[in-house]
Design a protein around this motif. Sequence first.
Motif, short mmCIF file in Angstrom:
data_model
loop_
_atom_site.label_atom_id
_atom_site.label_comp_id
_atom_site.label_asym_id
_atom_site.label_seq_id
_atom_site.Cartn_x
_atom_site.Cartn_y
_atom_site.Cartn_z
N MET A 1 71.91 65.56 54.81
CA MET A 1 72.29 65.93 53.41
C MET A 1 73.19 64.65 52.93
N ILE A 2 72.95 64.29 51.82
CA ILE A 2 73.81 62.95 51.39
C ILE A 2 74.34 63.40 49.74
N THR A 3 75.42 63.08 49.61
CA THR A 3 76.17 63.44 48.32
C THR A 3 76.49 62.08 47.61
N LEU A 4 76.31 61.99 46.49
CA LEU A 4 76.93 60.68 45.64
C LEU A 4 77.87 61.10 44.68
N THR A 5 78.86 60.40 44.70
CA THR A 5 79.98 60.20 43.56
C THR A 5 80.06 58.85 43.19
N THR A 6 79.81 58.58 41.70
CA THR A 6 79.86 57.23 41.37
C THR A 6 80.43 57.21 40.10
N ASP A 7 80.87 55.95 39.40
CA ASP A 7 81.20 55.83 38.24
C ASP A 7 80.05 55.13 37.25
N PHE A 8 78.89 55.36 37.72
CA PHE A 8 77.68 54.84 37.19
C PHE A 8 77.33 55.42 35.78
N ILE A 22 67.53 55.33 48.42
CA ILE A 22 67.83 56.44 49.73
C ILE A 22 66.41 56.89 50.16
N TYR A 23 65.90 57.51 49.20
CA TYR A 23 64.62 58.29 49.55
C TYR A 23 63.42 57.22 49.98
N CYS A 29 65.45 63.81 53.54
CA CYS A 29 67.06 63.77 53.34
C CYS A 29 66.93 64.80 51.82
N ASN A 30 68.38 65.14 51.67
CA ASN A 30 68.44 66.04 50.60
C ASN A 30 69.79 65.44 49.77
N ILE A 31 69.62 64.91 48.47
CA ILE A 31 70.67 64.30 47.93
C ILE A 31 71.03 65.26 46.91
N VAL A 32 72.43 65.46 46.91
CA VAL A 32 73.37 65.96 46.06
C VAL A 32 74.25 65.29 45.21
N ASP A 33 74.24 65.52 43.97
CA ASP A 33 75.15 64.70 42.75
C ASP A 33 76.29 65.38 42.88
#
Length: 275
Positions: A1-8, A22-23, A29-33
């Motif tokens: 599992m991969i999480t994303l925290t950004t200022d995008f 990533i994909y 994988c499982n991406i969580v915002d």
Amino acid sequence: MITLTTDFGYKDYYVGALKGKIYSNISNCNIVDISHGITSYNIEEAGFVIAATYNNFPKGTIHIVAVDAFISESTPAVCMKYNGHYFITVDNGVLTQLLSSDGFESAVYIHNDGSLRSNDLFVYCAYQLSEGRKLKSLGVEVESLTKLNRISDSLILEDNRISGKIVYEDTYGNLITNITKEAFDKIGRGKDFVIRVKSNSISRLNKYYADFKVTESMTLKDRAGDLLAVFNDLDLLVITIFYSRPNNPGGSPRTLLSLQLHDNISIEFAVEPIT
């Protein structure tokens, strides 16, 4: 599992491009915002959000924090293991709010030959971890990371007084402080109290946001605009206005009371009930 925290932000292609990378490199994988709405370059805000969130995920989760994430000699890319989780970012102090006094388990400055941009290097590191590579093999081990003032550093506990600060404003206009329920219970011990916020005072804690007495002549809607204090799900004291509307008619503590981040909040306790 991969999480994303950004200022995008949510308007541009940046989040989609990062997810595509990533994909394309990490199968199954499982991406969580977590959030892409962090204020631009605001690493304190990013640190608060990731600290409030990461522990809800299973051990072994990889957290990419891309906020003010420019790789340079003074801010190298870093991967840190803490409390069973992996955090990939740059060494700009964003991880400070995560760490307890015990510090992190291990951390490395990620190997970088200069050919990869920050997002590509972050994805490469996540790929290596997902393939089972040991953290120590991904870079040069470091014993300390850049530190900012932690949220807890400005919390002052006295015999009958707690002094803290506003550390975060959420989407609803709620102002979250660094005053913990643990500190409140420890100093208060059931005594009467007054919470002082600039020229305003609150002498009651709501059990939940809508904790108001409702009668036929006084509905919850009639309570709109009332100043209140409540402990949230993080056990942090929140100062807010019931039905706070930061961007609409009605207003919020920031717009109506001129409260800002880092403003002081105090709680004064008395041995005898306050009248």
